[in-house]
Design an enzyme around this catalytic site. Sequence first.
Site, PDB file in Angstrom:
ATOM      1  N   GLU A 477       0.786  -1.234   0.000  1.00 45.16           N
ATOM      2  CA  GLU A 477       0.000   0.000   0.000  1.00 45.16           C
ATOM      3  C   GLU A 477       0.822   1.290   0.000  1.00 45.16           C
ATOM      4  O   GLU A 477       0.271   2.368   0.189  1.00 45.16           O
ATOM      5  CB  GLU A 477      -1.005   0.017   1.179  1.00 45.16           C
ATOM      6  N   GLU A 572      -6.955  -7.572  -1.622  1.00 48.97           N
ATOM      7  CA  GLU A 572      -7.332  -7.275  -0.231  1.00 48.97           C
ATOM      8  C   GLU A 572      -8.735  -6.700  -0.208  1.00 48.97           C
ATOM      9  O   GLU A 572      -9.045  -5.782  -0.966  1.00 48.97           O
ATOM     10  CB  GLU A 572      -6.390  -6.228   0.390  1.00 48.97           C
TER      11      GLU A 572
END
Length: 890
Positions: A477, A572
């Site tokens: 991320e 995710e």
Amino acid sequence: MARSTNMYGLSRITHLILLNINRYIHIIYRYRMIIYIQHNISITAIHIPGTVPGGVYSDLMKAGIISNILEGFNDVLTRWVAYDTWTYTGEFNVTTAQLVHKAALLYLYGVDTIADIELNGSPVLTTNNMFLRYTIDAKSHLKVGQNVLAVKFKSPVKAAAMRSEEHFTAPECVPSEYNGECHVNQLRKMQASFSWDWGPAFPSVGLWKTAEIKFFDYTIIRLLTAKTKKKGDFWNLIIKTYLESSQKSAAISVHIEAKLKVEGDQTIDIAKDFKVTTKADGTADIQFDMIISENVIRMWWPNGYGRQPLYDLQVSLIPQEDTAEVSSRHMQVGFRTVELVEVDASMKLGNSTAGRGLTFYFEVNGYPLFMKGSNWIPSHILPEHSYNKERIDQLLLSAMEAHMSMLRVWGGGLYEDDYFYQKCDQLGILVWQDFLFACNMYPADSAFLQNVQLEIEQTVMHLQSHPSIVLWAGNNENEAALIGNWYGTSLQFNKYKDEYIKLYVDTIRPIVENLDSNAYLVSSPTNGLKSEMDGYIAQNPYDPHYGDTHYYNYMADNWDFNIYPMTRFASEYGFQSMPSLHTISQATQNPQDLKVDSAYSKHRQHSPGGYGYIENQINRHLQLNRNDPDHFKKFIFYSQIVQAMAMKTETELYRQSQDEWYTMGALYWQLNDIWQAPSWAGIEYGGKWKMMHYYAKSFFAPVLVSPRLLSSGDVDVYLINDRFVPIINGKIIVDVFNFSSLVPASTQTYVGNASPLSSKKQDFQIQLWNLPTDDIFLRFSLEANGVRSSPYNFVFPRPLKTVKGLTEPRIRIQVSNQVSKVTNEYHYTVRLRVDRVVLFLWLEADAVQGRFEENGFIVTKPYIRILFKGPERIDAKEFEKKITYQYYLN
């Protein structure tokens, strides 16, 4: 913070293992340890036995100085441990015969993290990376008789803060709800050890992996790797031996023999002589190939798509000098091909909107496979317990049972133990391996980059041979965090972008590409090749036309298919729930803690607004009265219902979208838990399955009828087929039920077809706009030639809190006296009889070890039969008494 000043002594323990392996002497020392603590104001020593592998928190618990770290508020109350300095001291004997050998190498396989190391009083090493294997040339420091190794650890919290003063890198700190520590991005240490939104902070210290000394005279194999490459009708097995020699910067001659056992009890042998020049540290490497006909091996497949044959490879090295010293290494080889395919999406989807951009899918053994799975976090917050084999077995077998074919090893945790990857090889669970950078910007000074460079080299060399490993990702991320200004970096965007590229592109990428053939992804989520074309930081790393995405939306209705964006690969996504009351009760004995608004519950909820999000989802669909005396128990149960249904909805959307968007992966967040607290996990700490993991067995089923409730209220129907054969003229059965009856109000059948490895929208639609949707729901099932099982699926047109006819059932449970034993398990047949529809029937038998094979039922039959599997034998009547149940009722 107040802390105990009582002094503790110890009884000294020495544990020495002497092994004679492969004709050279190999001594493993599990050191006798004495641990010291030095306070800031006055020096006071705590002396206790230590353990290797181990850590300070573990040793302090064993000695009774601190209580169970996972109980109550102990994550904060024991934080003093992380602020102090600790010394591990080990004493061991060396004989004259051992010291005669030309080389003596001390290996430290895991030093967590900042430490000065002395051998017999001489400084030999300073460590700064818990993921490295450190090698010390100990020959000149050892002596005959007693030797002393001292490892002096600094506080990781203070070390991180000190480094941040020189090389500050955003963010300043974690959110206050985490109860964590700051600047973990400055250390090459498990990032989650300073806390996360699903876990506590325990900034660990210790020798978390083994230590050993090897004595030898000439040359040994330190590491063996093997990679497979398909060439026509043959496989090329590329074998590489990494050597360590007593002769430095010298030409050496060695004889290498390799033996591979293949099908039909055959062995393929090769033997070669090599001349190689060692480096200044005595290391060298030798590569050679073994050509193998495809007729003598079977292909290795992911779970659900075939078997996982593994073939034994033994490589032995014999120095050409007149010596009997032989060094051997063994490993298992799986033969498979894998490729991450990023090509023009119009090749799959035509010139539609979905056909813009690039694909993102894994092609295994020549087939595009939809990846079903989850995300793996460390199995324990203390790294020395993370490789507990029983826990790894339990979690990976649970993943396999839920039809998972891939796990993403998340970038804030650990490079897992060899056993983890070996088990994935055996079970056919592919591994998406993040490098260990997560949710932070990271320094790019020369010392940090050199540290990372060695870490990546060692990691890729060590893990690349596993057939389960298919992808390396640079970070978790961080591309999205930088472009999204998560940490207030916008005013220094160019600085942070340059450092990002320097770390993940200029430093890590060349190492991976030089050492391994598996794909390297700079970040996750990312637009993949498109992000690279855009200078590695895309304006929108969540672009549905490229790469992978992470998606969380806690405010919208998570049971609604229509809220979720399209994606090529969902790596995710998730929603929180509470762990069971049984699991929560392992961490507190105080009844006052068992409330949503208790100090204990608030302390355990690290996600800002977490309970509010759960309550929001509950209130959208279920009735829950805050004044109900069973509010907490129901809040737990309902939270697991809404999580299971949210993950079912989102996952099925991604599986359906293989047809419309060429979505080719669904890895939900997250598989496992690290303590007894609310989280996104489907398996609680301790191994108990939440309702979500039971539902994963259905929503990941190889063959599934998957309905999609549209905004109009009508229902599209998809047939998902993960097999290599088509479904032709199957029968899709749609039963319409009233909540008050187990007899369908109506039944309609339709023809269902699906190609191999596909999701296909069927050419019919269920129209509900003319039905009284407040008292009905739909059940979908499939009958088709060659399909042994396909789970029921359901559509609830209205929120369950508003439906009519849902009344209290009569439930009877009977356990059969006939008990079967399969391997080490006892199987009990549990029969349930009901007199009406039951929603989310949840069975528990927490007093008995084991698990129900299915749970969280939508009961639409008067009689159901399930298995309970456990390691214990128990009387059937006694077992019946221990079974409890819950269900949803307005």
